[in-house]
Design a protein around this motif. Structure first.
Motif, mmCIF file in Angstrom:
data_model
loop_
_atom_site.group_PDB
_atom_site.id
_atom_site.type_symbol
_atom_site.label_atom_id
_atom_site.label_comp_id
_atom_site.label_asym_id
_atom_site.label_seq_id
_atom_site.Cartn_x
_atom_site.Cartn_y
_atom_site.Cartn_z
ATOM 1 N N PHE A 30 0.818 -1.210 0.000
ATOM 2 C CA PHE A 30 0.000 0.000 0.000
ATOM 3 C C PHE A 30 0.860 1.272 0.000
ATOM 4 C CE2 PHE A 30 -3.925 -2.009 2.249
ATOM 5 C CZ PHE A 30 -4.312 -2.570 1.045
ATOM 6 N N ASP A 79 0.366 5.984 3.431
ATOM 7 C CA ASP A 79 -0.384 7.086 4.030
ATOM 8 C C ASP A 79 -1.650 6.514 4.651
ATOM 9 O OD1 ASP A 79 -2.197 6.641 1.950
ATOM 10 O OD2 ASP A 79 -1.469 8.314 0.746
ATOM 11 N N ASP A 80 -2.530 7.368 5.086
ATOM 12 C CA ASP A 80 -3.729 6.900 5.793
ATOM 13 C C ASP A 80 -4.936 6.755 4.877
ATOM 14 O OD1 ASP A 80 -2.361 6.851 8.209
ATOM 15 O OD2 ASP A 80 -2.790 8.975 8.608
ATOM 16 N N SER A 81 -4.730 6.812 3.564
ATOM 17 C CA SER A 81 -5.856 6.717 2.635
ATOM 18 C C SER A 81 -6.413 5.305 2.598
ATOM 19 C CB SER A 81 -5.425 7.136 1.232
ATOM 20 O OG SER A 81 -4.420 6.264 0.739
ATOM 21 N N ARG A 82 -7.672 5.197 2.251
ATOM 22 C CA ARG A 82 -8.324 3.902 2.140
ATOM 23 C C ARG A 82 -7.861 3.233 0.837
ATOM 24 N NH1 ARG A 82 -12.693 1.407 4.380
ATOM 25 N NH2 ARG A 82 -13.845 -0.066 3.077
ATOM 26 N N GLN A 83 -7.344 2.009 0.936
ATOM 27 C CA GLN A 83 -6.824 1.301 -0.230
ATOM 28 C C GLN A 83 -7.324 -0.141 -0.214
ATOM 29 O OE1 GLN A 83 -2.488 2.257 -0.982
ATOM 30 N NE2 GLN A 83 -2.738 3.413 0.924
ATOM 31 N N VAL A 84 -7.369 -0.748 -1.389
ATOM 32 C CA VAL A 84 -7.856 -2.120 -1.545
ATOM 33 C C VAL A 84 -6.704 -3.008 -2.004
ATOM 34 C CG1 VAL A 84 -9.460 -3.625 -2.776
ATOM 35 C CG2 VAL A 84 -10.173 -1.309 -2.119
#
Length: 254
Positions: free
Chosen positions: A118, A121-126
């Protein structure tokens, strides 16, 4: 509970039987060990033999595991060794580039993602492990096409879909692009597959100097590019990662 397919269960049991104990087994040994009628056992063995999973000795008539099963096993081991060798280096690449990192291998007519780190950072990832990417438009795919003759054959014979106005689809233009990739040692995808997304990838080689995969980063165009050009520090980081994994696989210096 989902129903199983009996013939596949029996075939799997035969392969496990042949994998252990004596190197070669006769029809009677196999049928009695598995509690099958000889006719049933012979039919399954004949199918496995046609597919290359089982071989029959011409003199004794006894059976053993076939070369195709060994090839599949080696492919499994190769991919897992590649991923194991790349774990530390791909983590480092994600930290240094600030972008998501992908490790891909040729699979059928596309690129199979076998490892995904990933973006840090703190972003939402799949998680995209197991996802398929196209060969002709992605950075990972183009690297494989440039260095792997099998991938090159696949992409030449396939329909090269235009995902965006930037996708290179003409065979002559695509071959010219592959020549450029070989000359500089890396590939790019700037909005050729997805609008607003850019990627950079480089090839990974094994101890035989054969291409076994590709590693790359993917991120927003505004982060990966500067003033309309790929950021040179990101290109250098990707190439360094690919070289490091290749060295760990025994390829030496590239």
């Amino acid at each position: 509970m989902a129903r199983t397919i009996q013939s596949l269960e029996r075939a799997a049991a035969m392969l496990r039987l042949l994998a252990g104990g004596e190197r070669r087994l006769g029809l009677s040994d196999i049928s009695s060990s598995l509690g099958l009628a000889k006719g049933t056992a012979h039919g399954i063995l004949r199918t496995l033999q046609q597919e290359g999973f089982v071989e029959q000795d011409a003199v004794s008539g006894r059976y053993q595991l076939g070369a195709e099963l060994l090839r599949l096993g080696n492919s499994y081991l190769d991919v897992h060794e590649l991923r194991a060798r790349a774990l530390v280096w791909t983590d480092d690449l994600a930290r240094s580039s600030g972008e998501a990192v992908y490790l891909g291998v040729l699979h059928q007519q596309g690129v199979l993602v076998v490892h995904h780190v990933f973006r840090p950072d703190d972003s939402r990832q799949v998680l995209e492990v197991g996802a398929m990417q196209p060969l002709h438009s992605t950075a990972l795919g183009k690297v494989l096409c440039a260095y792997d003759p099998v991938a090159h054959s696949e992409v030449v014979e396939a329909d090269r879909e235009a995902f965006t106005p930037r996708t290179v689809t003409g065979l002559g233009d695509f071959e010219g692009l592959l020549d450029l990739i070989r000359a500089r040692g890396w590939a790019a995808d700037v909005e050729e597959t997805w609008d607003g997304v850019a990627s950079v990838a480089a090839p990974i080689h094994d101890r035989r100097r054969m291409p076994v995969g590709a590693v790359g980063i993917t991120g927003a165009v505004e982060r990966v590019c500067r003033d309309g050009e790929l950021r040179p520090e990101i290109v250098a980081a990707v190439r360094d990662c690919a070289r490091a994994v290749s060295r760990d696989l025994g390829a030496g210096r590239f």
